[in-house]
Design an enzyme around this catalytic site. Structure first.
Site, PDB file in Angstrom:
ATOM      1  N   GLU A 103       0.846  -1.207   0.000  1.00 32.95           N
ATOM      2  CA  GLU A 103       0.000   0.000   0.000  1.00 32.95           C
ATOM      3  C   GLU A 103       0.875   1.249   0.000  1.00 32.95           C
ATOM      4  O   GLU A 103       1.991   1.236   0.520  1.00 32.95           O
ATOM      5  CB  GLU A 103      -0.868   0.028   1.269  1.00 32.95           C
ATOM      6  CG  GLU A 103      -2.273  -0.480   1.073  1.00 32.95           C
ATOM      7  CD  GLU A 103      -3.159   0.501   0.310  1.00 32.95           C
ATOM      8  OE1 GLU A 103      -2.648   1.353  -0.423  1.00 32.95           O
ATOM      9  OE2 GLU A 103      -4.385   0.387   0.454  1.00 32.95           O
ATOM     10  N   ASP A 107      -4.541   5.141   6.109  1.00 33.13           N
ATOM     11  CA  ASP A 107      -5.157   6.338   6.676  1.00 33.13           C
ATOM     12  C   ASP A 107      -6.109   5.882   7.794  1.00 33.13           C
ATOM     13  O   ASP A 107      -5.691   5.675   8.929  1.00 33.13           O
ATOM     14  CB  ASP A 107      -5.880   7.062   5.526  1.00 33.13           C
ATOM     15  CG  ASP A 107      -6.338   8.458   5.875  1.00 33.13           C
ATOM     16  OD1 ASP A 107      -6.698   8.686   7.036  1.00 33.13           O
ATOM     17  OD2 ASP A 107      -6.365   9.337   4.999  1.00 33.13           O
ATOM     18  N   GLY A 109      -7.380   3.007   7.870  1.00 32.71           N
ATOM     19  CA  GLY A 109      -7.082   1.588   8.052  1.00 32.71           C
ATOM     20  C   GLY A 109      -8.127   0.667   7.444  1.00 32.71           C
ATOM     21  O   GLY A 109      -7.931  -0.554   7.396  1.00 32.71           O
ATOM     22  N   LYS A 135      -0.838   7.248   8.716  1.00 27.89           N
ATOM     23  CA  LYS A 135      -1.265   8.372   9.551  1.00 27.89           C
ATOM     24  C   LYS A 135      -1.925   7.800  10.795  1.00 27.89           C
ATOM     25  O   LYS A 135      -3.131   7.541  10.787  1.00 27.89           O
ATOM     26  CB  LYS A 135      -2.280   9.236   8.814  1.00 27.89           C
ATOM     27  CG  LYS A 135      -1.757  10.002   7.628  1.00 27.89           C
ATOM     28  CD  LYS A 135      -2.902  10.854   7.077  1.00 27.89           C
ATOM     29  CE  LYS A 135      -2.549  11.508   5.779  1.00 27.89           C
ATOM     30  NZ  LYS A 135      -3.704  12.199   5.187  1.00 27.89           N
TER      31      LYS A 135
HETATM   32  C1  PRP Z   1      -5.819   5.523  -0.756  1.00 29.00           C
HETATM   33  C2  PRP Z   1      -4.671   4.586  -0.489  1.00 29.00           C
HETATM   34  C3  PRP Z   1      -5.295   3.449   0.237  1.00 29.00           C
HETATM   35  C4  PRP Z   1      -6.452   4.087   0.954  1.00 29.00           C
HETATM   36  C5  PRP Z   1      -6.122   4.263   2.398  1.00 29.00           C
HETATM   37  O1  PRP Z   1      -6.428   5.154  -1.945  1.00 29.00           O
HETATM   38  O2  PRP Z   1      -4.054   4.173  -1.677  1.00 29.00           O
HETATM   39  O3  PRP Z   1      -5.723   2.433  -0.634  1.00 29.00           O
HETATM   40  O4  PRP Z   1      -6.704   5.356   0.346  1.00 29.00           O
HETATM   41  O5  PRP Z   1      -7.185   4.856   3.085  1.00 29.00           O
HETATM   42  P1  PRP Z   1      -7.861   4.184   4.340  1.00 29.00           P
HETATM   43  O6  PRP Z   1      -6.785   3.646   5.247  1.00 29.00           O
HETATM   44  O7  PRP Z   1      -8.632   5.337   4.954  1.00 29.00           O
HETATM   45  O8  PRP Z   1      -8.778   3.100   3.852  1.00 29.00           O
HETATM   46  P2  PRP Z   1      -7.296   6.143  -2.823  1.00 29.00           P
HETATM   47  O9  PRP Z   1      -8.741   5.806  -2.626  1.00 29.00           O
HETATM   48  O10 PRP Z   1      -6.886   7.550  -2.560  1.00 29.00           O
HETATM   49  O11 PRP Z   1      -6.947   5.689  -4.284  1.00 29.00           O
HETATM   50  P3  PRP Z   1      -5.569   5.781  -5.102  1.00 29.00           P
HETATM   51  O12 PRP Z   1      -4.607   4.798  -4.489  1.00 29.00           O
HETATM   52  O13 PRP Z   1      -5.996   5.382  -6.470  1.00 29.00           O
HETATM   53  O14 PRP Z   1      -5.071   7.195  -5.023  1.00 29.00           O
END
Ligand code: PRP
Length: 190
Positions: A103, A107, A109, A135
């Site tokens: 990953e 964020d 999680g 984070k």
């Molecule tokens: C982001 C990141 C993780 C997720 C983490 O993806 O790549 O997959 O958010 O967030 P969380 O811990 O709150 O679930 P995003 O949806 O921004 O897509 P991307 O990777 O295509 O930018």
């Protein structure tokens, strides 16, 4: 949607990232020493640069898979916290395989926890997780990160795969988007 260019402030330099990626690869190579095949699953899109650099430092025989999810965690839509959906699955089965999920960011999680449950239900020989940044202040579920690049504060970061409305993914450094300059756009992007 058009967005004005925000001010970016360096947080983690490309040199620091490279050094940390080296350390992570060393730890992974030790952990999986003697394993016939390791399956690296990159979570699209954000992990693509981290995965490319990390994978090229992994000396254990490995193959690459990609998976894509849509996350509606607290950063996205507050009416559906933790609702993660599978957009694109991996191409080949992983039952009996050693799997490492890659990953860019943990964020809330929710995403990594969802993916751990999804993959572990398929009977891998082992399943671990690796994330470039985390984070901790934003955690809503306790996610397991076996290999972590950096803990960062609760700021919006871009670069090295991370985006701001799909921009800045290819910046070599990880930078902070100046909060004063993007606050009004934040909801529109999510
Ligand atoms: C982001 C990141 C993780 C997720 C983490 O993806 O790549 O997959 O958010 O967030 P969380 O811990 O709150 O679930 P995003 O949806 O921004 O897509 P991307 O990777 O295509 O930018």
């Amino acid at each position: 949607m058009e967005h004005a260019s925000p001010k970016l402030e360096p947080l983690i330099s490309a040199d620091r990232i490279a050094a940390r990626v080296d350390e992570l690869a060393t730890a992974i190579n030790q952990q999986y020493q003697g394993v016939d095949e390791l399956v690296l699953i990159g979570v699209l899109k954000g992990s693509f640069i981290f995965l490319a650099d990390l994978a090229r430092r992994i000396t254990v025989p490995h193959r690459i898979e990609f998976i894509a999810v849509s996350s509606y965690g607290a950063t996205k839509r507050t009416d559906h916290p933790g609702d993660v959906r599978l957009i694109m699955d991996i191409r080949h089965p992983v039952n009996g395989a050693h799997v490492l999920l890659i990953e860019d960011i943990v964020d809330t999680g929710y995403t990594i926890t969802y993916l751990q449950q999804l993959i572990s239900a398929r009977g891998p020989a082992s399943l671990r997780t690796c994330a470039l940044v985390r984070k901790l202040e934003r955690a809503e579920v306790e996610a397991t990160v076996d290999y972590l690049g950096f803990d960062i504060p609760d700021v919006w970061v871009v670069g090295y795969g991370l985006d701001w409305a799909e921009r800045f993914r290819t910046l070599p450094d990880i930078c902070v988007v100046n909060p004063d300059e993007h606050e009004s756009d934040k909801d529109a992007m999510s």
